[in-house]
Design an enzyme around this catalytic site. Structure first.
Site, PDB file in Angstrom:
ATOM      1  N   ALA A  84       0.825  -1.212   0.000  1.00 15.52           N
ATOM      2  CA  ALA A  84       0.000   0.000   0.000  1.00 15.52           C
ATOM      3  C   ALA A  84       0.859   1.261   0.000  1.00 15.52           C
ATOM      4  CB  ALA A  84      -0.932  -0.008   1.211  1.00 15.52           C
ATOM      5  N   GLU A  85       1.870   1.296   0.855  1.00 19.02           N
ATOM      6  CA  GLU A  85       2.715   2.488   0.935  1.00 19.02           C
ATOM      7  C   GLU A  85       3.498   2.693  -0.360  1.00 19.02           C
ATOM      8  OE1 GLU A  85       5.766   4.877   3.835  1.00 19.02           O
ATOM      9  OE2 GLU A  85       4.802   3.058   4.557  1.00 19.02           O
ATOM     10  N   THR A  86       3.921   1.611  -0.974  1.00 19.04           N
ATOM     11  CA  THR A  86       4.636   1.710  -2.250  1.00 19.04           C
ATOM     12  C   THR A  86       3.769   2.398  -3.301  1.00 19.04           C
ATOM     13  OG1 THR A  86       5.997  -0.229  -1.800  1.00 19.04           O
ATOM     14  CG2 THR A  86       5.672   0.364  -4.123  1.00 19.04           C
TER      15      THR A  86
END
Length: 173
Positions: A84-86
């Site tokens: 998700a953060e990527t």
């Protein structure tokens, strides 16, 4: 790779050390030059994240469950958070524009169901794209399309320190 003009670098049209990594992650050709000196990041490569689409308003990627599990064999929540953060960070950086970067301010992740095999797919959608802050929602689903995880990330957009690695203008098109 050792930085020399390798076969993968020539095939991808990418100078630098990360041509094979960019190919393995399926980074769109229009973004390869921008990432040629940094790659997609060691964690992205280690998790096996493969991009289907990268843009400021929408990004999509897949990640295998195998190799990204916790001790009882289920997809590790940290792997979902990293996926998700990527996507949110890449999308925010593309929105930020030339000479700017995205720095994570907040990431929250809710896990809805366990996954023990196959591939998960994440779809990142912009919630707010401003001059100094960008927020995205990321929905991760299993192979049957069932929601596995919902995440939200907020990134601060700021000038890049040092020499800029400029992303292509209007990379979503």
């Amino acid at each position: 790779m050792d930085g020399k003009d390798t076969r993968a670098g020539r095939l991808a049209g990418v100078p630098g050390n990360y041509a094979q990594e960019l190919l393995d992650a399926n980074v769109p050709e229009r973004l390869r030059d921008w990432l040629s000196d940094s790659g997609v990041g060691a964690l992205v490569a280690k998790l096996g994240i493969v991009f289907e689409e990268l843009g400021p308003g929408r990004s999509v990627a897949t990640m295998p469950v195998a190799g990204n599990t916790q001790v009882v064999g289920l997809l590790h929540g940290g792997a979902s958070a990293a996926l998700a953060e990527t996507l949110g960070s890449f999308s925010a950086t593309l929105h930020a524009g030339p000479g700017r970067i995205a720095v994570g301010l907040d990431l929250n992740v809710t896990h809805h169901r366990a996954v023990s095999d196959g591939v998960v797919r994440a779809v990142c959608t912009a919630l707010q794209l401003g001059r100094s802050v960008a927020s995205h929602e990321i929905v991760i689903s299993d192979a049957q399309g069932r929601r596995v995880c919902t995440a939200r990330i907020t990134n601060l957009l700021r000038d890049e320190p040092g020499p800029a690695r400029t992303p292509p203008a209007q990379a979503s098109r």
